[in-house]
Design a protein around this motif. Structure first.
Motif, PDB file in Angstrom:
ATOM      1  N   ARG A   1      -5.230  10.971   1.412  1.00 25.71           N
ATOM      2  CA  ARG A   1      -5.130  10.613  -0.015  1.00 25.71           C
ATOM      3  C   ARG A   1      -4.997  11.866  -0.885  1.00 25.71           C
ATOM      4  O   ARG A   1      -5.718  12.047  -1.858  1.00 25.71           O
ATOM      5  CB  ARG A   1      -6.337   9.785  -0.465  1.00 25.71           C
ATOM      6  CG  ARG A   1      -6.605   8.506   0.317  1.00 25.71           C
ATOM      7  CD  ARG A   1      -5.410   7.565   0.325  1.00 25.71           C
ATOM      8  NE  ARG A   1      -5.750   6.223   0.763  1.00 25.71           N
ATOM      9  CZ  ARG A   1      -5.707   5.799   2.037  1.00 25.71           C
ATOM     10  NH1 ARG A   1      -5.356   6.642   3.000  1.00 25.71           N
ATOM     11  NH2 ARG A   1      -6.009   4.553   2.333  1.00 25.71           N
ATOM     12  N   THR A   2      -4.067  12.717  -0.494  1.00 23.48           N
ATOM     13  CA  THR A   2      -3.876  13.964  -1.225  1.00 23.48           C
ATOM     14  C   THR A   2      -2.411  14.368  -1.144  1.00 23.48           C
ATOM     15  O   THR A   2      -1.574  13.637  -0.592  1.00 23.48           O
ATOM     16  CB  THR A   2      -4.795  15.067  -0.661  1.00 23.48           C
ATOM     17  OG1 THR A   2      -4.726  16.207  -1.504  1.00 23.48           O
ATOM     18  CG2 THR A   2      -4.395  15.459   0.756  1.00 23.48           C
ATOM     19  N   ASP A   3      -2.078  15.546  -1.674  1.00 22.08           N
ATOM     20  CA  ASP A   3      -0.711  16.047  -1.577  1.00 22.08           C
ATOM     21  C   ASP A   3      -0.563  16.919  -0.326  1.00 22.08           C
ATOM     22  O   ASP A   3      -1.541  17.222   0.361  1.00 22.08           O
ATOM     23  CB  ASP A   3      -0.335  16.825  -2.841  1.00 22.08           C
ATOM     24  CG  ASP A   3      -1.334  17.943  -3.139  1.00 22.08           C
ATOM     25  OD1 ASP A   3      -1.553  18.797  -2.256  1.00 22.08           O
ATOM     26  OD2 ASP A   3      -1.897  17.947  -4.252  1.00 22.08           O
TER      27      ASP A   3
ATOM     28  N   ARG B   1      -0.957  11.291   3.272  1.00 22.54           N
ATOM     29  CA  ARG B   1      -1.269   9.920   2.852  1.00 22.54           C
ATOM     30  C   ARG B   1      -2.627   9.483   3.378  1.00 22.54           C
ATOM     31  O   ARG B   1      -3.432   8.895   2.655  1.00 22.54           O
ATOM     32  CB  ARG B   1      -0.185   8.956   3.340  1.00 22.54           C
ATOM     33  CG  ARG B   1      -0.426   7.517   2.875  1.00 22.54           C
ATOM     34  CD  ARG B   1       0.491   6.540   3.554  1.00 22.54           C
ATOM     35  NE  ARG B   1       0.206   6.371   4.956  1.00 22.54           N
ATOM     36  CZ  ARG B   1      -0.789   5.612   5.423  1.00 22.54           C
ATOM     37  NH1 ARG B   1      -1.608   5.005   4.590  1.00 22.54           N
ATOM     38  NH2 ARG B   1      -0.986   5.478   6.717  1.00 22.54           N
TER      39      ARG B   1
ATOM     40  N   GLU C   1       0.831  -1.203   0.000  1.00 24.45           N
ATOM     41  CA  GLU C   1       0.000   0.000   0.000  1.00 24.45           C
ATOM     42  C   GLU C   1       0.869   1.257   0.000  1.00 24.45           C
ATOM     43  O   GLU C   1       0.587   2.243  -0.695  1.00 24.45           O
ATOM     44  CB  GLU C   1      -0.915  -0.029   1.227  1.00 24.45           C
ATOM     45  CG  GLU C   1      -1.953   1.099   1.277  1.00 24.45           C
ATOM     46  CD  GLU C   1      -1.409   2.322   1.970  1.00 24.45           C
ATOM     47  OE1 GLU C   1      -1.881   3.429   1.656  1.00 24.45           O
ATOM     48  OE2 GLU C   1      -0.503   2.184   2.810  1.00 24.45           O
TER      49      GLU C   1
ATOM     50  N   ASP D   1      -8.235  -1.041  -2.251  1.00 18.13           N
ATOM     51  CA  ASP D   1      -8.210   0.374  -1.854  1.00 18.13           C
ATOM     52  C   ASP D   1      -9.240   0.658  -0.763  1.00 18.13           C
ATOM     53  O   ASP D   1      -8.981   1.418   0.182  1.00 18.13           O
ATOM     54  CB  ASP D   1      -8.481   1.267  -3.071  1.00 18.13           C
ATOM     55  CG  ASP D   1      -7.366   1.197  -4.104  1.00 18.13           C
ATOM     56  OD1 ASP D   1      -6.257   0.729  -3.763  1.00 18.13           O
ATOM     57  OD2 ASP D   1      -7.614   1.596  -5.264  1.00 18.13           O
TER      58      ASP D   1
ATOM     59  N   HIS E   1      -8.009  -0.604   2.607  1.00 18.02           N
ATOM     60  CA  HIS E   1      -6.979   0.263   3.173  1.00 18.02           C
ATOM     61  C   HIS E   1      -7.589   1.509   3.810  1.00 18.02           C
ATOM     62  O   HIS E   1      -7.147   1.967   4.867  1.00 18.02           O
ATOM     63  CB  HIS E   1      -5.969   0.657   2.088  1.00 18.02           C
ATOM     64  CG  HIS E   1      -5.073  -0.464   1.677  1.00 18.02           C
ATOM     65  ND1 HIS E   1      -4.643  -0.650   0.382  1.00 18.02           N
ATOM     66  CD2 HIS E   1      -4.538  -1.485   2.392  1.00 18.02           C
ATOM     67  CE1 HIS E   1      -3.869  -1.721   0.325  1.00 18.02           C
ATOM     68  NE2 HIS E   1      -3.787  -2.247   1.526  1.00 18.02           N
ATOM     69  N   LEU E   2      -8.606   2.074   3.169  1.00 24.34           N
ATOM     70  CA  LEU E   2      -9.276   3.239   3.738  1.00 24.34           C
ATOM     71  C   LEU E   2      -9.932   2.896   5.070  1.00 24.34           C
ATOM     72  O   LEU E   2      -9.826   3.657   6.046  1.00 24.34           O
ATOM     73  CB  LEU E   2     -10.330   3.765   2.760  1.00 24.34           C
ATOM     74  CG  LEU E   2      -9.825   4.576   1.569  1.00 24.34           C
ATOM     75  CD1 LEU E   2     -10.941   4.776   0.551  1.00 24.34           C
ATOM     76  CD2 LEU E   2      -9.279   5.922   2.027  1.00 24.34           C
TER      77      LEU E   2
ATOM     78  N   ASP F   1      -7.291   2.426   7.688  1.00 25.26           N
ATOM     79  CA  ASP F   1      -6.728   3.714   8.089  1.00 25.26           C
ATOM     80  C   ASP F   1      -7.673   4.453   9.039  1.00 25.26           C
ATOM     81  O   ASP F   1      -7.229   5.140   9.972  1.00 25.26           O
ATOM     82  CB  ASP F   1      -6.451   4.574   6.856  1.00 25.26           C
ATOM     83  CG  ASP F   1      -5.154   4.184   6.159  1.00 25.26           C
ATOM     84  OD1 ASP F   1      -4.416   3.337   6.704  1.00 25.26           O
ATOM     85  OD2 ASP F   1      -4.880   4.721   5.067  1.00 25.26           O
TER      86      ASP F   1
ATOM     87  N   ILE G   1     -15.183   7.608  -3.478  1.00 28.35           N
ATOM     88  CA  ILE G   1     -13.885   7.459  -4.126  1.00 28.35           C
ATOM     89  C   ILE G   1     -14.067   7.127  -5.600  1.00 28.35           C
ATOM     90  O   ILE G   1     -15.144   6.705  -6.031  1.00 28.35           O
ATOM     91  CB  ILE G   1     -13.046   6.361  -3.444  1.00 28.35           C
ATOM     92  CG1 ILE G   1     -13.791   5.018  -3.474  1.00 28.35           C
ATOM     93  CG2 ILE G   1     -12.722   6.756  -2.012  1.00 28.35           C
ATOM     94  CD1 ILE G   1     -13.000   3.869  -2.863  1.00 28.35           C
TER      95      ILE G   1
ATOM     96  N   SER H   1       0.959   4.046  -2.937  1.00 27.18           N
ATOM     97  CA  SER H   1       0.650   5.438  -2.601  1.00 27.18           C
ATOM     98  C   SER H   1       1.749   6.377  -3.078  1.00 27.18           C
ATOM     99  O   SER H   1       1.499   7.541  -3.394  1.00 27.18           O
ATOM    100  CB  SER H   1       0.462   5.589  -1.086  1.00 27.18           C
ATOM    101  OG  SER H   1      -0.673   4.887  -0.654  1.00 27.18           O
TER     102      SER H   1
ATOM    103  N   SER I   1     -14.045  13.084  -0.238  1.00 22.24           N
ATOM    104  CA  SER I   1     -13.799  11.650  -0.359  1.00 22.24           C
ATOM    105  C   SER I   1     -13.943  10.948   0.984  1.00 22.24           C
ATOM    106  O   SER I   1     -14.521   9.864   1.075  1.00 22.24           O
ATOM    107  CB  SER I   1     -12.397  11.403  -0.923  1.00 22.24           C
ATOM    108  OG  SER I   1     -12.272  11.925  -2.223  1.00 22.24           O
TER     109      SER I   1
END
Length: 409
Positions: A368-370, A365, A20, A108, A111-112, A115, A182, A24, A340
């Motif tokens: 799920r973004t920058d 992470r 994962e 995916d 994993h969400l 998390d 998502i 990512s 999301s």
């Protein structure tokens, strides 16, 4: 790094975390192998749990993937593999055509959900939602069961018989489900899974129109209420004969989103004001009011006996264009950005970041973004906008990590 930590973790669980983390980071197995001067087959074996990872490799992989070593090795309770649970759902006719895409979507999704649970652990939160029990449906006709369950849930939640404009928030906050929006393959409308560790989890396709997303949410909620321990994947257009469980979930969605009493009252009010006429334009307005598709509204009105059976098919065959009619009536659905992650998920992530439990990279992470967008999320959730007496706007920081129940010394 203590060797004991590495020896005590299940290599399969560690392999899933490493896979994962690699994905990512946007790296292939070959790229990861080249960076560590290893064979690609070694990375494959590590991610499958077939080969134990050495201490120095963990350090190198953590640096490569932008993770902390402790994050990769942190103890977590073993969770069921969603892939196993979804295997039965994917055995339906037509589903095999998108098997690879579905496998990635399920991975995916898991994993969400994991998390989310990890964020709760970081915050010291014990999530114990008061779910309703499963509704018995054996031997009850689908239409009767759907109507009864929908009415019972509306009564239990105090919803009346009006439109449910904040459906996702309702399921997240009042029911306690974990609902994600998502990007999924176009053929997949949604996913549902339940485990005792994670609770009820739903993912809807963010690429679908808003009416479709709301229908999918209600559909998956129907599965939660009637067949909780059977994971479900909604694949569009794959059935030759629709299973009873899918017919029930769809019937529940219609009854829950468009309760009969509310529809009949609105129909009666319109009929009295127009002398008994009822046009396609009014159906479009009712669909807009309840935030459902025109087709869904028309079929529901047929079901409750307000419109003759086959009305939708006749209009469609005559060339009725829904979007054209909506534009002409000024009812074009507004394109709104849907987050999301669940709101609670975002708050837990930001709280962990403020408490120093997550680095900025880890926060990005989890979201799920920058990093830039992650910082914007922090500002959005930790600053209150106030209007001062002079008319100026001020931003007041909010510390979300402090305990407000603790009394000052």
């Amino acid at each position: 790094m203590p060797t004991r930590s590495l020896d005590s973790i299940d290599p399969r669980a560690l392999g899933r975390r490493l896979q994962e983390a690699r994905k990512s980071r946007g790296l292939t197995q070959q790229q990861a192998a080249d960076a560590l001067s290893l064979a690609r087959t070694t990375i494959t074996a590590v991610e499958k749990g077939e080969r134990r990872t050495r201490a120095e490799e963990i350090v190198q992989l953590a640096n490569l993937y932008g993770r902390r070593v402790n994050e990769l090795l942190a103890p977590r309770e073993p969770l069921p593999d969603f892939g196993v649970q979804f295997r039965t759902a994917m055995a339906r006719p037509g589903s095999s055509l998108i098997q690879d895409q579905a496998d990635q979507a399920v991975s995916d999704f898991q994993h969400l959900c994991e998390d989310y649970r990890q964020l709760e652990r970081l915050a010291g939160v014990v999530s114990v939602p008061s779910y309703p029990g499963q509704y018995p449906i054996e031997g009850i006709p689908v239409e009767y069961a759907a109507q009864d369950i929908a009415s019972s849930e509306r009564n239990r939640l105090g919803l009346g018989d009006g439109p449910l404009l904040r459906l996702r928030e309702l399921l997240e906050e009042d029911v306690g489900l974990r609902a994600f929006s998502i990007d999924l393959p176009s053929k997949i409308a949604g996913l549902f899974a339940y485990t005792d560790e994670l609770g009820g989890c739903i993912a809807i396709n963010a690429r679908h129109p808003v009416e479709r997303r709301r229908w999918t949410l209600a559909h998956e909620y129907g599965h939660f209420l009637t067949s909780r321990y059977q994971s479900e994947i909604s694949v569009l257009g794959t059935y030759e004969r629709i299973p009873a469980s899918e017919r029930l979930a769809d019937a529940f969605a219609g009854c829950f989103l468009m309760p009969e009493s509310g529809l009949r009252r609105r129909f009666s009010e319109h009929s009295r004001s127009t002398g008994g006429s009822f046009t396609a334009a009014e159906v479009c307005r009712m669909a807009h009011y309840y935030a459902v598709s025109v087709e869904a509204m028309m079929r529901r009105l047929e079901q409750v006996g307000v419109l003759p059976r086959g009305t939708w098919e006749r209009l469609r065959d005559r060339g009725f264009k829904v979007r054209d009619a909506q534009r002409q009536l000024g009812l074009v659905p507004q394109v709104t950005h849907e987050r999301s992650m669940p709101a609670r998920y975002e708050f837990l992530a930001v709280q962990a970041f403020q408490a120093g439990e997550l680095s900025e990279g880890e926060l990005a992470r989890f979201l799920r973004t920058d990093r830039v967008s992650a910082r914007q999320t922090v500002r959005r959730l930790t600053n209150a906008i106030l209007l001062l007496n002079e008319g100026e706007i001020a931003s007041v920081p909010i510390d979300m990590s402090s305990d407000i129940l603790r009394r000052e010394a």
